[in-house]
Motif scaffolding. Structure first.
Motif, PDB file in Angstrom:
ATOM      1  N   ALA A  25      -3.289   6.262   1.398  1.00 43.46           N
ATOM      2  CA  ALA A  25      -1.836   6.907   1.672  1.00 43.46           C
ATOM      3  C   ALA A  25      -2.209   7.749   3.071  1.00 43.46           C
ATOM      4  O   ALA A  25      -1.285   7.783   4.071  1.00 43.46           O
ATOM      5  N   LEU A  26      -3.146   8.441   3.011  1.00 44.24           N
ATOM      6  CA  LEU A  26      -3.387   9.381   4.456  1.00 44.24           C
ATOM      7  C   LEU A  26      -3.855   8.193   5.550  1.00 44.24           C
ATOM      8  O   LEU A  26      -3.224   8.595   6.847  1.00 44.24           O
ATOM      9  N   ALA A  27      -4.527   7.182   5.313  1.00 40.90           N
ATOM     10  CA  ALA A  27      -4.908   6.471   6.410  1.00 40.90           C
ATOM     11  C   ALA A  27      -3.491   5.621   7.049  1.00 40.90           C
ATOM     12  O   ALA A  27      -3.438   5.659   8.153  1.00 40.90           O
ATOM     13  N   PHE A  28      -2.729   5.352   5.991  1.00 42.36           N
ATOM     14  CA  PHE A  28      -1.542   4.591   6.512  1.00 42.36           C
ATOM     15  C   PHE A  28      -0.436   5.607   7.191  1.00 42.36           C
ATOM     16  O   PHE A  28       0.212   5.297   7.985  1.00 42.36           O
ATOM     17  N   GLY A  29      -0.583   7.024   6.718  1.00 43.69           N
ATOM     18  CA  GLY A  29       0.239   7.891   7.294  1.00 43.69           C
ATOM     19  C   GLY A  29      -0.138   7.976   8.691  1.00 43.69           C
ATOM     20  O   GLY A  29       0.679   8.333   9.410  1.00 43.69           O
ATOM     21  N   LEU A  30      -1.485   8.276   8.981  1.00 46.91           N
ATOM     22  CA  LEU A  30      -2.008   8.181  10.222  1.00 46.91           C
ATOM     23  C   LEU A  30      -1.634   7.175  11.170  1.00 46.91           C
ATOM     24  O   LEU A  30      -1.505   7.291  12.446  1.00 46.91           O
ATOM     25  N   PHE A  31      -1.638   5.873  10.480  1.00 47.36           N
ATOM     26  CA  PHE A  31      -1.548   4.687  11.186  1.00 47.36           C
ATOM     27  C   PHE A  31      -0.118   4.851  11.778  1.00 47.36           C
ATOM     28  O   PHE A  31       0.320   4.358  12.944  1.00 47.36           O
ATOM     29  N   ASN A  32       0.926   5.481  11.040  1.00 45.58           N
ATOM     30  CA  ASN A  32       2.352   5.568  11.339  1.00 45.58           C
ATOM     31  C   ASN A  32       2.466   6.515  12.542  1.00 45.58           C
ATOM     32  O   ASN A  32       3.147   6.584  13.450  1.00 45.58           O
ATOM     33  N   LEU A  33       1.882   7.707  12.106  1.00 42.62           N
ATOM     34  CA  LEU A  33       1.850   8.800  13.064  1.00 42.62           C
ATOM     35  C   LEU A  33       0.667   9.322  13.299  1.00 42.62           C
ATOM     36  O   LEU A  33      -0.169   9.813  12.409  1.00 42.62           O
ATOM     37  N   PRO A  34       0.309   9.192  14.667  1.00 43.15           N
ATOM     38  CA  PRO A  34       0.990   8.777  15.679  1.00 43.15           C
ATOM     39  C   PRO A  34       0.789   7.639  16.437  1.00 43.15           C
ATOM     40  O   PRO A  34       1.794   6.984  17.146  1.00 43.15           O
ATOM     41  N   LEU A  35       0.040   6.437  15.654  1.00 42.55           N
ATOM     42  CA  LEU A  35      -0.345   5.279  16.498  1.00 42.55           C
ATOM     43  C   LEU A  35       0.776   4.458  16.551  1.00 42.55           C
ATOM     44  O   LEU A  35       1.251   3.873  17.639  1.00 42.55           O
ATOM     45  N   CYS A  36       1.712   4.043  15.611  1.00 41.25           N
ATOM     46  CA  CYS A  36       2.849   3.212  15.467  1.00 41.25           C
ATOM     47  C   CYS A  36       3.889   3.623  16.459  1.00 41.25           C
ATOM     48  O   CYS A  36       4.759   3.155  16.959  1.00 41.25           O
ATOM     49  N   VAL A  37       4.302   5.140  16.276  1.00 45.88           N
ATOM     50  CA  VAL A  37       5.219   5.807  17.039  1.00 45.88           C
ATOM     51  C   VAL A  37       4.902   5.500  18.710  1.00 45.88           C
ATOM     52  O   VAL A  37       5.814   5.058  19.505  1.00 45.88           O
ATOM     53  N   ILE A  38       3.619   6.099  19.018  1.00 49.01           N
ATOM     54  CA  ILE A  38       3.136   5.843  20.464  1.00 49.01           C
ATOM     55  C   ILE A  38       3.168   4.277  20.845  1.00 49.01           C
ATOM     56  O   ILE A  38       3.746   3.844  21.980  1.00 49.01           O
ATOM     57  N   GLY A  39       2.963   3.240  19.986  1.00 43.18           N
ATOM     58  CA  GLY A  39       3.124   2.009  20.162  1.00 43.18           C
ATOM     59  C   GLY A  39       4.470   1.400  20.491  1.00 43.18           C
ATOM     60  O   GLY A  39       4.949   0.681  21.288  1.00 43.18           O
ATOM     61  N   VAL A  40       5.374   1.677  19.819  1.00 44.11           N
ATOM     62  CA  VAL A  40       6.684   1.501  19.771  1.00 44.11           C
ATOM     63  C   VAL A  40       7.420   2.072  21.091  1.00 44.11           C
ATOM     64  O   VAL A  40       8.204   1.236  21.767  1.00 44.11           O
ATOM     65  N   VAL A  41       7.089   3.242  21.410  1.00 44.07           N
ATOM     66  CA  VAL A  41       7.606   3.872  22.507  1.00 44.07           C
ATOM     67  C   VAL A  41       6.933   3.123  23.792  1.00 44.07           C
ATOM     68  O   VAL A  41       7.645   2.659  24.730  1.00 44.07           O
ATOM     69  N   ALA A  50       0.856  -1.138   0.038  1.00 43.56           N
ATOM     70  CA  ALA A  50      -0.025  -0.091   0.013  1.00 43.56           C
ATOM     71  C   ALA A  50       0.842   1.177   0.084  1.00 43.56           C
ATOM     72  O   ALA A  50       0.686   2.300  -0.751  1.00 43.56           O
ATOM     73  N   GLN A  51       1.951   1.324   0.842  1.00 40.57           N
ATOM     74  CA  GLN A  51       2.952   2.535   0.951  1.00 40.57           C
ATOM     75  C   GLN A  51       3.773   2.545  -0.264  1.00 40.57           C
ATOM     76  O   GLN A  51       3.728   3.679  -0.810  1.00 40.57           O
ATOM     77  N   SER A  52       4.266   1.382  -1.025  1.00 44.48           N
ATOM     78  CA  SER A  52       5.254   1.563  -1.910  1.00 44.48           C
ATOM     79  C   SER A  52       4.520   1.960  -3.137  1.00 44.48           C
ATOM     80  O   SER A  52       5.192   2.265  -4.432  1.00 44.48           O
ATOM     81  N   THR A  53       3.196   1.500  -3.324  1.00 42.57           N
ATOM     82  CA  THR A  53       2.393   2.003  -4.383  1.00 42.57           C
ATOM     83  C   THR A  53       2.450   3.656  -4.879  1.00 42.57           C
ATOM     84  O   THR A  53       2.686   4.066  -5.651  1.00 42.57           O
ATOM     85  N   ALA A  54       2.301   4.091  -3.230  1.00 42.21           N
ATOM     86  CA  ALA A  54       2.362   5.653  -3.493  1.00 42.21           C
ATOM     87  C   ALA A  54       3.869   6.011  -3.670  1.00 42.21           C
ATOM     88  O   ALA A  54       3.968   6.954  -4.510  1.00 42.21           O
ATOM     89  N   TYR A  55       5.018   5.514  -3.216  1.00 43.14           N
ATOM     90  CA  TYR A  55       6.012   5.727  -3.558  1.00 43.14           C
ATOM     91  C   TYR A  55       6.554   5.542  -4.932  1.00 43.14           C
ATOM     92  O   TYR A  55       7.495   6.400  -5.246  1.00 43.14           O
ATOM     93  N   ALA A  56       6.088   4.581  -5.670  1.00 43.18           N
ATOM     94  CA  ALA A  56       6.361   4.321  -6.781  1.00 43.18           C
ATOM     95  C   ALA A  56       6.186   5.616  -7.736  1.00 43.18           C
ATOM     96  O   ALA A  56       6.624   6.018  -8.718  1.00 43.18           O
ATOM     97  N   GLU A  57       4.769   5.848  -7.625  1.00 47.42           N
ATOM     98  CA  GLU A  57       4.086   6.993  -8.292  1.00 47.42           C
ATOM     99  C   GLU A  57       5.020   8.376  -8.031  1.00 47.42           C
ATOM    100  O   GLU A  57       5.345   9.133  -8.732  1.00 47.42           O
ATOM    101  N   MET A  58       5.481   8.623  -6.541  1.00 50.91           N
ATOM    102  CA  MET A  58       6.266   9.850  -6.207  1.00 50.91           C
ATOM    103  C   MET A  58       7.922   9.394  -7.006  1.00 50.91           C
ATOM    104  O   MET A  58       8.207  10.435  -7.454  1.00 50.91           O
TER     105      MET A  58
END
Length: 482
Positions: free
Chosen positions: A417-433, A60-68
């Motif tokens: 992309a927006l959904a996975f962006g929010l999944f990373n920031l902040p949810l995964c950051v909070i989780g890994v801390v 999902a993320q790399s599909t956006a990155y490939a376009e970029m």
């Protein structure tokens, strides 16, 4: 200004095709090694599902990155995209916060990849102890440090002659590491050592519940998993060095993604199917060794160690090249001192590679691979989150509306992309801390935040340097015009 700055620091050379980019990124499946026994500690056999879902997240993320990558063919992967979108417009004063955001994303990505060199140097030292008992005269730290010095020196020399030669080394190491890894993964299924009941009978921990504590653990586990399972986006970082980025980037990315999906799922399944969850937890650092011993006998263990050492050199090669390109990209964009962007005649950013080697020799002193992964995972989640937000901005901003997009993500991918962006920031950051605080204490978290925070004064200095360079060029331009 960006163009002249690029000329000062030297240009990367378009010298590789998608197969060579894939060869360099093929080290990514080996990133499962530090976490192969770690995730089952929290999720038992469901770790298999986590790896599969994390690789799908990578698609999902790399599909956006490939376009970029095809929209901005001169930008180096995630660090280049974010800097270009957030900081390549009209500068708003000396300290442009949008430019800082793009630079911080690139710095976070650099910190996500760079510690791989230290992590796998420590693991190489540990495996060498297992292979050669005579090396007991050295401590783990001494052996890891010596391993790091030898590996970094060899890779520096090989890659001095350009990315094309680095890709050739990738082919060689892939043959010595990934093929035996596939054999080791498939063999338990073929020989009957794999027992499906060891997975089905222990799918989730007995005390698991869907309360806040366990949900935070789950987010943290996803952050650790994506540090490994989504990292094949590194194939896009060589955008400026592909001969035909419009076609090569997508081919390299998605080919690597398919390989990673089967690799991550099957390796974890094979290990748990042979050892059971308890057996994996008992050998959390190196569970592949007892698997090799069970399937191939004692001789198999020695072969496995040799194979894993070759595999670790491959992933160190991948990280070394990716992180040096991130520093080069930041220097070209004016987000790092321009010295870090200097390249030799072959287009190798040698100053960045030298600094990265020294930094990792210092990191080796931490001694605990899990602690270093925990720290760098904070940087990786930040980099992915900001890069996905950059994709959304690039799709919405009129300044980028008319750019050619040789590869286009499916319609509506802004929302993904927006959904996975929010999944990373902040949810995964909070989780890994939170997960770090439970498992390895607060030290890795503080190290992670400290390394990320030190970028601020570096960036401020870079802006001073950028403006001095601009002031020096402006009079000269005026003289020519007169």
């Amino acid at each position: 200004m960006t163009e002249s700055h690029s000329e000062e620091v030297g240009d990367l050379k378009r010298s590789i095709d998608w197969k060579q980019g894939l060869a360099i990124a093929l080290g990514v499946p080996l990133l499962i090694l530090p976490s192969l026994g770690y995730i089952p500690m929290y999720l038992a056999a469901a770790a298999i599902l986590i790896w599969g879902l994390s690789v799908l997240q990578g698609f999902a993320q790399s599909t956006a990155y490939a376009e970029m990558a095809t929209t901005f063919p001169e930008a180096s992967g995630l660090p280049g995209f974010a800097q270009h979108v957030f900081g390549n417009g009209n500068r708003k004063g000396k300290y442009d916060m949008s430019k800082l955001l793009g630079g911080f994303s690139a710095w976070s990505y650099w910190f996500a990849w760079t510690p791989v060199l230290a992590i796998f140097s420590i693991l190489v030292g540990g495996y060498l102890h297992g292979l050669f008992p005579a090396l007991d005269m050295f401590t783990d730290y001494q052996l890891s440090l010596m391993s790091g010095v030898v590996i970094f020196t060899i890779l520096f020399v090989v890659n001095w002659f350009g990315l094309k030669d680095g890709a050739k080394l990738g082919y060689v190491l892939a043959a010595f590491s990934l093929i035996p890894l596939v054999i080791l993964t498939v063999a338990p299924f073929a020989t009957g050592h794999f027992d499906m009941s060891k997975i089905t009978s222990d799918w989730m921990p007995a005390d698991w519940s869907w309360d806040l504590h366990h949900i935070l653990i789950l987010f943290g586990v996803f952050a650790i998993a994506q540090w490994s399972a989504c990292a094949w986006e590194t194939a896009a970082i060589y955008g400026p060095e592909y001969k035909n980025p419009a076609k090569d980037v997508a081919k390299a990315l998605f080919s690597c993604g398919v390989i990673c999906f089967f690799s991550f799922v099957l390796v974890e399944a094979a290990v748990i199917g042979v050892l059971g969850v308890d057996g994996v937890q008992a050998e959390a650092v190196s569970p592949l060794l007892p698997v090799a011993n069970a399937v191939f006998g004692s001789a198999g263990s020695a072969i496995t160690i040799i194979m894993l050492i070759a595999a670790m050199v491959l992933i160190i090669q991948t990280a070394y090249l990716g992180s040096s390109r991130a520093m080069h990209s930041m220097a070209v964009e004016g987000n790092l001192p321009k010295a870090f962007g200097k390249t030799n005649r072959q287009g190798t950013p040698w100053v960045a590679m030298l600094v990265i080697a020294i930094f990792n020799l210092v990191l080796i002193s931490m001694g605990n691979p899990a602690a270093i992964v925990a720290a760098s995972a904070i940087g990786y989640t930040c980099a992915n989150g900001i890069s996905l937000f950059a994709y959304v901005k690039a799709k919405r901003d009129p300044a980028f509306a008319n750019l050619e997009r040789p590869f286009k993500a499916p319609k509506g991918w802004k929302g993904v992309a927006l959904a996975f962006g929010l999944f990373n920031l902040p949810l995964c950051v909070i989780g890994v801390v939170y997960l770090n605080s439970l498992e390895v204490g607060w030290a890795p978290t503080w190290v992670g935040f400290l390394v990320l925070a030190v970028y601020i004064p570096i960036w401020v200095y870079s802006q001073h340097e950028w403006h001095r360079s601009k002031a020096q060029l402006t009079p000269a331009a005026g003289t020519v015009a007169g």
